[in-house]
Scaffold this active site. Structure first.
Site, PDB file in Angstrom:
ATOM      1  N   ILE A  87       0.853  -1.286  -0.014  1.00 11.20           N
ATOM      2  CA  ILE A  87      -0.155  -0.009  -0.010  1.00 11.20           C
ATOM      3  C   ILE A  87       0.870   1.306   0.060  1.00 11.20           C
ATOM      4  O   ILE A  87       1.810   1.328   0.963  1.00 11.20           O
ATOM      5  CB  ILE A  87      -0.915   0.109   1.297  1.00 11.20           C
ATOM      6  N   HIS A 103     -10.005  -4.404  -8.001  1.00 11.21           N
ATOM      7  CA  HIS A 103     -10.479  -5.016  -6.639  1.00 11.21           C
ATOM      8  C   HIS A 103     -11.531  -6.271  -6.815  1.00 11.21           C
ATOM      9  O   HIS A 103     -12.425  -6.182  -7.573  1.00 11.21           O
ATOM     10  CB  HIS A 103     -11.120  -4.252  -5.659  1.00 11.21           C
ATOM     11  N   ASP A 139      -9.458   0.903  -1.267  1.00 11.45           N
ATOM     12  CA  ASP A 139     -10.646   0.375  -1.865  1.00 11.45           C
ATOM     13  C   ASP A 139     -11.809   1.378  -1.463  1.00 11.45           C
ATOM     14  O   ASP A 139     -12.881   1.281  -1.461  1.00 11.45           O
ATOM     15  CB  ASP A 139     -11.146  -0.931  -1.226  1.00 11.45           C
TER      16      ASP A 139
END
Length: 185
Positions: A87, A103, A139
């Site tokens: 990340i 995703h 997300d």
């Protein structure tokens, strides 16, 4: 538009992107992986910005800065995350609105690291794939495209995830192309 791809794994999304003739300027990986080989075989510049710590001493901001520097050295305008395992919120800050990610669920459902397992545990009949703009929050960025994938009786996490990946390998290059052409934000 100069595209930079962030990758960490087998390079299957990178292969789909390259097969669709997306103009990739550089592939940046956070660990030695097959994606670097895929880039090399395609004649695309590849750069390893290796993550050396996975413990509490990991400096995410410093590492994000290294990744951003690599992308900027290659004059990247659009960043495409293709299974990048780290990340890096600094990338979204450096390229606001110009970082794409996928995703394996129909966001906003099943955010996080285990969306396929979570979908199976929830007993849903349909899940899928989402292409979205990556932001500093994981997300959570604006959704650009989605495709549904049926959950079949007897599906395992592996079988369902493989079907999702098959759809992803079509949807992701198509969405990237539409962003490059200006038909998506």
């Amino acid at each position: 538009m100069r595209v930079g791809v962030l990758a960490s794994g087998t390079g299957s999304n990178l292969e789909a992107i390259l097969e669709d003739a997306i103009p990739v300027a550089v592939v940046v990986a956070d660990r030695p992986c097959r994606a670097l080989d895929v880039a090399g075989q395609a004649g695309v510049t590849a750069e390893l910005v290796q993550r050396v710590s996975f413990g509490p001493d990991f400096d995410r901001d410093a590492y994000s800065h290294q990744v951003v520097d690599a992308l900027k050295r290659h004059e990247v305008e659009l960043v495409v995350m293709a299974g990048f395992g780290t990340i890096v919120p600094g990338v979204a800050r450096a390229f606001p609105g110009m970082v794409l990610n996928t995703h394996p669920a129909l966001l906003p459902s099943f955010k996080g690291w285990h969306p396929v397992r979570d979908a199976l545990e929830a007993g849903v009949k349909v899940t899928g794939i989402t292409v979205h703009i990556a932001t500093e929050e994981v997300d959570a960025g604006p959704i650009l495209a989605q495709a549904a994938v049926e959950v079949r009786p007897g599906d395992t996490e592996e079988s369902l995830h493989e079907r999702i990946k098959q759809v992803e390998r079509r949807l992701y290059p198509d969405t990237i192309r539409r962003v490059i052409e200006g038909s998506l934000p």
